[in-house]
Design an enzyme around this catalytic site. Structure first.
Site, short mmCIF file in Angstrom:
data_model
loop_
_atom_site.label_atom_id
_atom_site.label_comp_id
_atom_site.label_asym_id
_atom_site.label_seq_id
_atom_site.Cartn_x
_atom_site.Cartn_y
_atom_site.Cartn_z
N LEU A 254 0.94 -1.06 0.23
CA LEU A 254 -0.04 -0.01 -0.39
C LEU A 254 1.07 1.74 -0.31
CD1 LEU A 254 -2.93 -0.76 2.37
CD2 LEU A 254 -2.99 -0.96 0.08
N TYR B 116 14.67 4.00 -14.33
CA TYR B 116 12.70 2.79 -13.90
C TYR B 116 13.35 2.04 -14.98
CZ TYR B 116 7.80 1.62 -15.22
OH TYR B 116 7.43 0.66 -15.68
N ARG C 194 2.25 8.59 -28.62
CA ARG C 194 2.03 7.59 -27.91
C ARG C 194 0.98 6.66 -28.61
NH1 ARG C 194 6.13 10.05 -27.00
NH2 ARG C 194 8.13 10.57 -24.94
#
Ligand code: UDP
Length: 315
Positions: free
Chosen positions: A33, A136, A214
């Site tokens: 969470l 990332y 995109r």
């Protein structure tokens, strides 16, 4: 099947968990969470709040893992690379270790177009070079590399799905990031009054209207691919598939469609380019269509935006 969905309280994870429950699987969601929401865990799934670094108990008796838990903000990854390596690679190594201990030999992994970096050609194919331009993408690529190695070494069966721009909603399951960087939710926030205007990051790209293109894929189509992948995992093999629509939409087109769908004027302010944005990112999803029979159904930008808008506002 008995399935563990890590990160199943997040955007894509919750949609996949919901579809797995609907398909009759026994689903446990494991999520710390840190960015997910407990109320996004679908009814019918068991919820365990915890870290992927400590997944042994949750893995007992599980047939396969669908692994979404990760840090996923490009900008944050540049500022805090250690956090990304620790969570995305370190966390996954711990998960894989626990899977081996518990005898779980199948995994579907949430990978990303960011593993490719600046593309050499469009649409991008799975065999194209992987040169991520941020931690990332690099951390996700490192997991893909690890999965290939573990398939050969330990007989792991793995499928990596490389997502392009995921958007839309699946009923109440939608994008709810505390820090929102993505285009469609940010544009819709103008329509709900949460933001005054949307920034267009650069209008001087070598594209028809000067804004970036995109490949937006509906989260429901994307999620369905995970169920197909799960059914076709072969132990000892690691398969990698792109997931997109194969069509590029510009930032300006997205904003126009959001205006049509919401009926709001949505003021747009042109700003400078965002660092690290390639001009065009479009997937070839031919491989998954050919090998797994996947086909996107909700391909129109209008449908994607309409579902995102309905999910956002309960309209
Ligand atoms: N973008 C924009 N304004 C925003 C958010 C994004 O102009 O408020 C642009 C961004 O530069 C990129 C495209 O919209 O060209 C999609 O960005 P997003 O962050 O949604 O996804 P990405 O392609 O970076 O994964």
């Amino acid at each position: 099947m008995r399935l563990l969905v890590t990160g199943g309280a997040g955007y894509v994870g919750s949609v996949v968990a919901a579809q797995l429950v609907e398909a009759g699987h026994e689903v446990t969601v494991l999520d710390d969470l840190s960015t997910g929401h407990a109320d996004a865990v679908p009814d019918g799934a068991r919820f365990v709040q915890g870290s992927i670094s400590d997944a042994s108990a949750a893995l007992a008796g599980v047939d396969a893992v669908l692994h979404f838990a990760a840090k996923s903000l490009v900008g944050e990854s540049v500022e805090k690379p250690g956090l990304y390596w620790a969570n995305n690679l370190g966390g996954t190594l711990a998960l894989l270790h626990a899977m081996r201990e518990q005898g779980v030999r199948r995994i579907v992994f949430s990978s990303t177009a960011a593993t490719y970096g600046e593309p050499e050609r469009s649409p991008i194919q799975e065999s194209d070079p992987t040169r991520p331009t941020n931690p990332y993408g690099a951390s996700k690529l490192a997991v893909d590399t690890t999965l290939t190695a573990y398939a050969g070494l330990h007989g792991l069966g793995a499928v990596s799905l490389r997502y392009f721009n995921v958007a839309g909603a699946y009923g109440r399951f939608r994008e709810r990031h505390t820090v929102e960087t993505h285009l469609i939710p940010n544009v819709l926030k103008v329509a709900t009054g949460e933001r005054e205007s949307v920034s267009v990051f650069g209008t001087d790209y070598p594209t028809p209207d000067g804004t970036c293109l995109r490949d937006y894929i509906h989260v429901s189509d994307l999620a369905r691919a995970h169920l197909l992948a799960l059914d076709t995992i072969i132990e000892g093999e690691h398969k990698i598939y792109n997931l997109g629509n194969g069509t590029g939409f510009s930032v300006q087109e997205v904003i126009s469609v959001c205006r049509e769908v919401t009926g709001h004027e949505i003021p747009a302010v042109v700003g400078p380019r965002r660092a690290g944005d390639p001009a065009v990112l479009v997937a070839s999803s031919e491989k998954i269509q050919r090998e797994l029979g996947w086909k996107p159904e909700r391909t129109s930008l209008r449908e994607i935006v309409s579902d995102a808008w309905e999910g956002l506002s309960g309209r």
